[in-house]
Design a protein around this motif. Structure first.
Motif, PDB file in Angstrom:
ATOM      1  N   ASP A 138       0.770  -1.131  -0.096  1.00 58.30           N
ATOM      2  CA  ASP A 138      -0.172   0.244   0.230  1.00 58.30           C
ATOM      3  C   ASP A 138       1.160   1.224   0.366  1.00 58.30           C
ATOM      4  O   ASP A 138       0.078   2.225  -0.552  1.00 58.30           O
ATOM      5  CB  ASP A 138      -1.187   0.045   1.574  1.00 58.30           C
ATOM      6  N   VAL A 139       1.715   1.162   0.498  1.00 60.12           N
ATOM      7  CA  VAL A 139       3.006   2.344   0.793  1.00 60.12           C
ATOM      8  C   VAL A 139       3.802   2.416  -0.964  1.00 60.12           C
ATOM      9  O   VAL A 139       3.858   3.650  -0.684  1.00 60.12           O
ATOM     10  CB  VAL A 139       3.911   2.359   2.030  1.00 60.12           C
ATOM     11  N   TRP A 140       3.449   1.683  -1.301  1.00 61.99           N
ATOM     12  CA  TRP A 140       4.540   1.454  -2.237  1.00 61.99           C
ATOM     13  C   TRP A 140       3.573   2.047  -3.460  1.00 61.99           C
ATOM     14  O   TRP A 140       3.781   3.106  -4.360  1.00 61.99           O
ATOM     15  CB  TRP A 140       4.821   0.681  -2.413  1.00 61.99           C
ATOM     16  N   HIS A 141       2.334   2.223  -3.423  1.00 61.84           N
ATOM     17  CA  HIS A 141       1.878   2.618  -4.403  1.00 61.84           C
ATOM     18  C   HIS A 141       1.966   4.059  -4.021  1.00 61.84           C
ATOM     19  O   HIS A 141       1.137   4.980  -5.817  1.00 61.84           O
ATOM     20  CB  HIS A 141      -0.023   2.286  -4.438  1.00 61.84           C
ATOM     21  N   SER A 142       1.849   4.694  -3.353  1.00 60.47           N
ATOM     22  CA  SER A 142       2.340   6.243  -3.869  1.00 60.47           C
ATOM     23  C   SER A 142       3.191   6.045  -4.229  1.00 60.47           C
ATOM     24  O   SER A 142       4.272   5.649  -4.928  1.00 60.47           O
ATOM     25  CB  SER A 142       2.709   6.503  -1.960  1.00 60.47           C
ATOM     26  N   HIS A 148       9.080   4.533  -1.521  1.00 54.07           N
ATOM     27  CA  HIS A 148       9.310   3.694  -1.812  1.00 54.07           C
ATOM     28  C   HIS A 148      10.535   3.790  -1.496  1.00 54.07           C
ATOM     29  O   HIS A 148      11.153   2.420  -0.900  1.00 54.07           O
ATOM     30  CB  HIS A 148       9.899   4.515  -3.559  1.00 54.07           C
ATOM     31  N   LEU A 149      12.276   4.167  -1.149  1.00 52.22           N
ATOM     32  CA  LEU A 149      12.628   4.311  -0.117  1.00 52.22           C
ATOM     33  C   LEU A 149      12.317   3.804   1.419  1.00 52.22           C
ATOM     34  O   LEU A 149      13.468   2.502   1.079  1.00 52.22           O
ATOM     35  CB  LEU A 149      13.799   5.591   0.660  1.00 52.22           C
ATOM     36  N   GLU A 160      10.391  -6.752  -9.525  1.00 54.95           N
ATOM     37  CA  GLU A 160      10.927  -6.008  -9.890  1.00 54.95           C
ATOM     38  C   GLU A 160      10.896  -4.062 -10.050  1.00 54.95           C
ATOM     39  O   GLU A 160      11.363  -3.397 -10.987  1.00 54.95           O
ATOM     40  CB  GLU A 160      10.269  -6.392 -12.009  1.00 54.95           C
ATOM     41  N   GLU A 161      10.089  -4.210 -10.113  1.00 52.63           N
ATOM     42  CA  GLU A 161       9.652  -2.498  -9.249  1.00 52.63           C
ATOM     43  C   GLU A 161      11.207  -2.426  -8.630  1.00 52.63           C
ATOM     44  O   GLU A 161      11.333  -1.485  -8.825  1.00 52.63           O
ATOM     45  CB  GLU A 161       8.572  -2.022  -8.835  1.00 52.63           C
ATOM     46  N   HIS A 162      10.443  -2.774  -7.074  1.00 50.11           N
ATOM     47  CA  HIS A 162      11.882  -2.487  -6.603  1.00 50.11           C
ATOM     48  C   HIS A 162      13.457  -2.645  -6.423  1.00 50.11           C
ATOM     49  O   HIS A 162      13.956  -1.425  -6.672  1.00 50.11           O
ATOM     50  CB  HIS A 162      11.837  -3.855  -4.805  1.00 50.11           C
TER      51      HIS A 162
END
Length: 349
Positions: A138-142, A148-149, A160-162
């Motif tokens: 949920d936090v990553w969707h920001s 993200h960090l 893959e996104e990370h």
């Protein structure tokens, strides 16, 4: 004596049962009503929670893990059922203490707010995951860089996104390199690495990780066909890495006969496979087949010998007997020999 022993055991068990009944009566018949009237009720508890939120949260979510814990855990379960709805309506300055104490009992909306208002987002994400609640996705969707960090720093596994995000931030290269060394990356991640490589195939982090992964784990058959079929510089490099992977598999699993056949029919055995030779007998076969050891492998064996000469004395003797003086005189090999009196002595023999 046996009869007296049985009578004594019966009296002891009867006394223990009576004592337990008394404790239950005291706890459930007296302590529970008193504590409910004095503290754990919908009128007084929220007031106390406003004044001492941390202490009240610890009391409400207290849990006893001992054998007799069922006595008090039942009381706490009753009070939580009675009061938790009220806790969820409290002002945030008090409610966040309860979220911190038992995050699994609160909504995702509360958990995200808890994360947003925290001073250390990474610590919060780790704390939540430890308690069985994970809001990293949920936090990553920001779209916020800090979010993200925080997710990357708090995560144990990367998708893959990370990894694409980490490749864009040189401050995370060390973390990504260590992760790739310890874990097997998915085929999707490997495809992403290949897709984002520069045309000149420089020795950047992408190349380092791809090489490391192929040598360690190989590649899926469809990817091999796809890459090798292009017959470009990357195809040539991947082919060489797959050869190393194949040799290392043999070095790890071959028995004496298979190892002998492998040494005889293989013109050049890579340093990675050489370092996997585990016995003096394997190295004897290696030299008897006409091979010479790579400098990296020599350094590896001699370094191990400085820590355990008893097990490596025979291997050290074989190396000193079969390798040329100029090879043993290379700076780093000479340095490791000079660092050990036992190695220096072996070389003179």
């Amino acid at each position: 004596m046996n009869v007296l022993g049985r009578v004594f055991d019966f009296i002891k068990e009867a006394f223990a049962a009576c004592f337990l009944v008394i404790i239950v009566i005291l706890l459930w018949g007296i302590a529970m009503p008193v504590m409910t009237v004095a503290v754990f009720n919908p009128v007084i508890f929220p007031l106390l929670a406003m004044i001492w939120p941390k202490k009240m949260a610890a009391m409400l979510f207290a849990y006893d893990s001992t054998d007799s814990g069922w006595l008090t855990n039942g009381l706490n379960a009753f009070w939580r059922r009675l009061l938790l709805w009220e806790v969820r309506l409290m002002p945030w300055h008090a409610r966040w203490r309860f979220v911190d104490e038992a995050p699994e009992r609160f909504s995702k909306k509360n958990l995200l707010k808890y994360y947003r208002l925290a001073k250390d987002g990474v610590a919060v994400l780790k704390h939540l995951r430890h308690r069985g609640v994970d809001i990293c996705e949920d936090v990553w969707h920001s779209s916020d860089y800090a979010d993200h960090l925080a997710v990357v720093k708090a995560s144990k596994l990367y998708n893959e996104e990370h990894i694409a995000f980490m490749l864009q931030n040189k401050d995370l290269y060390v973390m990504l390199s260590a992760y790739a060394q310890q874990n097997t990356l998915s085929a999707d991640v490997l495809r992403m690495l290949i897709k984002t490589m520069s045309g000149n195939f420089d020795e950047g982090l992408r190349m380092k990780i791809l090489k490391q992964q192929i040598i360690k784990n190989g590649l899926p058959a469809d990817m091999i066909e796809e890459i090798i079929g292009k017959k470009d510089e990357l195809a040539r490099m991947v082919s060489s890495w797959l050869e190393i992977y194949s040799q290392c598999k043999v070095a790890k699993k071959a028995d004496k006969t298979e190892w002998l056949q492998f040494c005889r029919k293989t013109s050049k055995i890579c340093a990675e496979a050489q370092k996997l030779m585990m016995t003096q007998e394997e190295i004897e076969v290696f030299y008897a087949s006409g091979h010479k050891m790579a400098e990296d492998a020599i350094f590896s064996f001699l370094s191990r010998a400085t820590k355990n000469m008893r097990d490596y004395a025979g291997i050290v003797h074989l190396i000193f007997s079969n390798e040329k003086a100029e090879v043993l005189a290379s700076p780093r090999i000479k340095a490791v020999i000079d660092s050990s009196a036992e190695l220096s002595l072996q070389k003179l023999l």
